[in-house]
Design a protein around this motif. Sequence first.
Motif, PDB file in Angstrom:
ATOM      1  N   ASN A 185       0.844  -1.202   0.000  1.00 28.74           N
ATOM      2  CA  ASN A 185       0.000   0.000   0.000  1.00 28.74           C
ATOM      3  C   ASN A 185       0.876   1.247   0.000  1.00 28.74           C
ATOM      4  O   ASN A 185       0.938   1.980   1.002  1.00 28.74           O
ATOM      5  CB  ASN A 185      -0.929  -0.017   1.232  1.00 28.74           C
ATOM      6  CG  ASN A 185      -1.878  -1.215   1.208  1.00 28.74           C
ATOM      7  OD1 ASN A 185      -2.846  -1.223   0.464  1.00 28.74           O
ATOM      8  ND2 ASN A 185      -1.562  -2.227   1.997  1.00 28.74           N
ATOM      9  N   PRO A 186       1.563   1.484  -1.127  1.00 26.92           N
ATOM     10  CA  PRO A 186       2.535   2.576  -1.169  1.00 26.92           C
ATOM     11  C   PRO A 186       1.898   3.954  -0.995  1.00 26.92           C
ATOM     12  O   PRO A 186       2.601   4.922  -0.694  1.00 26.92           O
ATOM     13  CB  PRO A 186       3.189   2.434  -2.547  1.00 26.92           C
ATOM     14  CG  PRO A 186       2.282   1.548  -3.324  1.00 26.92           C
ATOM     15  CD  PRO A 186       1.529   0.716  -2.364  1.00 26.92           C
ATOM     16  N   GLY A 187       0.593   4.015  -1.126  1.00 21.42           N
ATOM     17  CA  GLY A 187      -0.088   5.299  -0.954  1.00 21.42           C
ATOM     18  C   GLY A 187      -0.149   5.750   0.498  1.00 21.42           C
ATOM     19  O   GLY A 187      -0.673   6.830   0.791  1.00 21.42           O
ATOM     20  N   GLY A 188       0.355   4.938   1.418  1.00 20.12           N
ATOM     21  CA  GLY A 188       0.358   5.346   2.826  1.00 20.12           C
ATOM     22  C   GLY A 188      -0.852   4.816   3.572  1.00 20.12           C
ATOM     23  O   GLY A 188      -1.770   4.224   2.987  1.00 20.12           O
ATOM     24  N   ARG A 189      -0.843   5.073   4.885  1.00 17.68           N
ATOM     25  CA  ARG A 189      -1.898   4.531   5.747  1.00 17.68           C
ATOM     26  C   ARG A 189      -3.283   5.002   5.343  1.00 17.68           C
ATOM     27  O   ARG A 189      -4.262   4.274   5.487  1.00 17.68           O
ATOM     28  CB  ARG A 189      -1.666   4.969   7.187  1.00 17.68           C
ATOM     29  CG  ARG A 189      -0.548   4.228   7.869  1.00 17.68           C
ATOM     30  CD  ARG A 189      -0.169   4.963   9.130  1.00 17.68           C
ATOM     31  NE  ARG A 189       1.070   4.427   9.680  1.00 17.68           N
ATOM     32  CZ  ARG A 189       1.121   3.396  10.512  1.00 17.68           C
ATOM     33  NH1 ARG A 189       0.038   2.791  10.892  1.00 17.68           N
ATOM     34  NH2 ARG A 189       2.276   2.967  10.958  1.00 17.68           N
ATOM     35  N   SER A 190      -3.358   6.229   4.840  1.00 11.34           N
ATOM     36  CA  SER A 190      -4.682   6.757   4.490  1.00 11.34           C
ATOM     37  C   SER A 190      -5.267   5.998   3.299  1.00 11.34           C
ATOM     38  O   SER A 190      -6.479   5.998   3.083  1.00 11.34           O
ATOM     39  CB  SER A 190      -4.590   8.245   4.204  1.00 11.34           C
ATOM     40  OG  SER A 190      -3.638   8.435   3.182  1.00 11.34           O
ATOM     41  N   SER A 191      -4.405   5.310   2.523  1.00  6.76           N
ATOM     42  CA  SER A 191      -4.915   4.613   1.333  1.00  6.76           C
ATOM     43  C   SER A 191      -5.666   3.332   1.703  1.00  6.76           C
ATOM     44  O   SER A 191      -6.284   2.710   0.850  1.00  6.76           O
ATOM     45  CB  SER A 191      -3.760   4.267   0.396  1.00  6.76           C
ATOM     46  OG  SER A 191      -2.923   3.300   0.991  1.00  6.76           O
ATOM     47  N   THR A 192      -5.582   2.930   2.964  1.00  6.59           N
ATOM     48  CA  THR A 192      -6.296   1.705   3.356  1.00  6.59           C
ATOM     49  C   THR A 192      -7.648   2.025   3.992  1.00  6.59           C
ATOM     50  O   THR A 192      -8.263   1.145   4.601  1.00  6.59           O
ATOM     51  CB  THR A 192      -5.449   0.863   4.338  1.00  6.59           C
ATOM     52  OG1 THR A 192      -5.277   1.619   5.540  1.00  6.59           O
ATOM     53  CG2 THR A 192      -4.096   0.521   3.758  1.00  6.59           C
ATOM     54  N   LEU A 193      -8.060   3.260   3.863  1.00  3.03           N
ATOM     55  CA  LEU A 193      -9.364   3.679   4.391  1.00  3.03           C
ATOM     56  C   LEU A 193     -10.471   2.728   3.900  1.00  3.03           C
ATOM     57  O   LEU A 193     -10.479   2.360   2.729  1.00  3.03           O
ATOM     58  CB  LEU A 193      -9.651   5.096   3.898  1.00  3.03           C
ATOM     59  CG  LEU A 193     -10.984   5.680   4.299  1.00  3.03           C
ATOM     60  CD1 LEU A 193     -10.746   6.770   5.345  1.00  3.03           C
ATOM     61  CD2 LEU A 193     -11.702   6.273   3.097  1.00  3.03           C
ATOM     62  N   LEU A 194     -11.331   2.322   4.803  1.00  2.00           N
ATOM     63  CA  LEU A 194     -12.473   1.481   4.425  1.00  2.00           C
ATOM     64  C   LEU A 194     -13.737   2.307   4.499  1.00  2.00           C
ATOM     65  O   LEU A 194     -13.841   3.207   5.342  1.00  2.00           O
ATOM     66  CB  LEU A 194     -12.590   0.284   5.374  1.00  2.00           C
ATOM     67  CG  LEU A 194     -11.409  -0.698   5.376  1.00  2.00           C
ATOM     68  CD1 LEU A 194     -11.584  -1.743   6.473  1.00  2.00           C
ATOM     69  CD2 LEU A 194     -11.256  -1.376   4.015  1.00  2.00           C
ATOM     70  N   SER A 195     -14.676   2.009   3.620  1.00  2.00           N
ATOM     71  CA  SER A 195     -15.941   2.743   3.695  1.00  2.00           C
ATOM     72  C   SER A 195     -17.106   1.772   3.565  1.00  2.00           C
ATOM     73  O   SER A 195     -16.937   0.636   3.119  1.00  2.00           O
ATOM     74  CB  SER A 195     -16.015   3.804   2.599  1.00  2.00           C
ATOM     75  OG  SER A 195     -16.434   3.207   1.399  1.00  2.00           O
ATOM     76  N   ALA A 196     -18.277   2.254   3.966  1.00  2.60           N
ATOM     77  CA  ALA A 196     -19.462   1.384   3.981  1.00  2.60           C
ATOM     78  C   ALA A 196     -19.804   0.886   2.578  1.00  2.60           C
ATOM     79  O   ALA A 196     -20.427  -0.162   2.423  1.00  2.60           O
ATOM     80  CB  ALA A 196     -20.630   2.150   4.581  1.00  2.60           C
ATOM     81  N   SER A 197     -19.378   1.615   1.566  1.00  6.20           N
ATOM     82  CA  SER A 197     -19.750   1.208   0.205  1.00  6.20           C
ATOM     83  C   SER A 197     -18.711   0.272  -0.419  1.00  6.20           C
ATOM     84  O   SER A 197     -18.862  -0.131  -1.567  1.00  6.20           O
ATOM     85  CB  SER A 197     -19.896   2.458  -0.662  1.00  6.20           C
ATOM     86  OG  SER A 197     -18.656   3.156  -0.660  1.00  6.20           O
TER      87      SER A 197
END
Length: 622
Positions: A557-569
């Motif tokens: 996940n080279p985009g950083g920790r924020s790139s692993t954000l999960l969402s309800a959709s």
Amino acid sequence: MSSQFYFTILIALATLSACSNESGRERSLMRMEAVDFSQVSVDDDFWGPRLQRHASTTLAVCIDQIENQTGRIRNFELAALGRGEHSGIFFDDSDVYKALEGIAYSLINHPDSALERKADEWIDKMAASQQPDGYINTYYVLTGLENRWTNMDKHEMYCAGHMIEAAVAYLQATGKRKLLDVSIRMADHMMDTFGPGKRHWVPGHEEIELALVKLSQATGQTKYLDMAEWLLNERGHGHGSKGGDGLWDPAYYQDDRPVREMTDIAGHAVRCMYLYCGMADVAAMKRDSGYIAALHRLWDDVALRNMYITGGIGSSRHNEGFTEDYDLPNREAYCETCASVGMVMWNARMNRLTGDGKYIDVLERAMYNGALAGISLEGNRFFYVNPLESDGHHHRQEWYGCACCPSQASRFLPSVGGYVYGTSEDALWVHLYMGNTAEINAGGRSLRLRQSTRYPWDGDVEIEILSVSSAMPGEIRLRIPQWCRSWTVEVNGRRLSPPVDKGYAVITGLRQAADRIRLHMDMPVEVIAADPRVKANLGKRALQRGPLVYCAEEIDNPGGRSSTLLSASDSFETLFADSILGGINLIRTASGPEPATFIPYYAWDNRRAGWMQVWQTFSEDR
Ligand code: FUB
Ligand code: ZN
């Protein structure tokens, strides 16, 4: 179902009719017996290579560390001579016994005459170090026998317990009883010294209690069981609290109250696990409902308020144990590997007492996540501490000054076959799904069966009865894991709708060898929310598929920790990647601009170092 995450909450306090302290020993209270590791040969694509690497690599690392890099075997040699300088920590003998237990289990799947000779050589050295009165402990033999049995914290009974466990395992694996005889002499020495009408004693680190029950079973001598019970009942009466180093209060040693009055897990995590195992074993044999009621209270406290999603326990480095309910930080999590293995051991016993699959749900969680993470994929490095989040500086090591976890991993991995099946009067219980051939001798019948599966990567399991010496068991009970919401079962191609009893589908009417059972369990990706009282996980979600908890690692996940954000959709895709991490199912987010990638938690820190997190930030919408 845990303190750290929501699932169905199952609180089913078993009501037991047995009287407290009833002396009748004619029948154990255990609802079922475990099928011993020596009857189960595990060989699937998930566990098979692990067991192979355990035999070829893990044991070699442990043997090298024990013999060459540290003075653990030298301590036994010197103790046999009665002179020399002890090296290492006062409980280092226990690591040799734990590695020996691992060797015993390993010899079942991987017979190896050189390894067996090595074990025999170690046993000869252990036996030679035993004192004429039966005492065995290299630390006190080399530092002054006059000081033995003066300090509850010095692990003499802990080491003896691990010796007994190794002795029983080695007897089962090889039929050789030399270490068992050494163990009997040590147990008799302890009973000459302590017990009713003799000296009081509280072992500062539990382990001897469960081991004495094993010794009682191996020898048929109830006096060892009685001694285990006596030791348990010594706790909480002020007999031990003055013996320690003064660093810890009695609660750290589980010595602040009588065991049958315990309600909350407290103190050192591994000690708690071994204590509860000993209580369960003694309770079963002594039909003691007081102990069992305490165990149910303690289990609720652990599973509902103090357990991580990985099945790990113990959030605090300070006491290697517990603080307060729902205090489950991710980065600072302690989650000692030994404690996760302890969760496996304790939950297996709770399951045998009650026949309730909820205990195997926790066992499986701890086995596939908290415990399995404790050893590297190559089998040559170990975690002591298992955080759920890392900035990239936490790595497995080949060994530790205090090496309880490497030696624990060395006995845990090859023991997994012993958790797969159980037997009761007219039932065969299938608790875990892993490919194996089992030769089960119980209830006067000998049953050979083959279990084939790709579990934990998918939920298809086939069980074929290869042969049976007399009538088939009346029931085959297949565990339906708590994570599974939808499943089907077929016998010889015919779909059934069996009743489910405490998490087990009850299959009846099997008649003959060649009968074939097929179980299919749907295994979608589950998004898990923590109990809101766990502050560390507010606004976060974790992913789980089947028994495996997933994490995100920087390398994927080279985009950083924020790139692993999960969402309800979010929707997810799973992909078997056989070239990654020994072959794993990856999870990818199938929505969002930059897909995030998740790997099983057990596999983290096996590639380039980087951050890792189990709990991802969650937003209702992207
Ligand atoms: O004290 C023996 C073992 O060493 C414990 O179980 C671990 O927590 C470590 O302290
Ligand atoms: Zn440990």
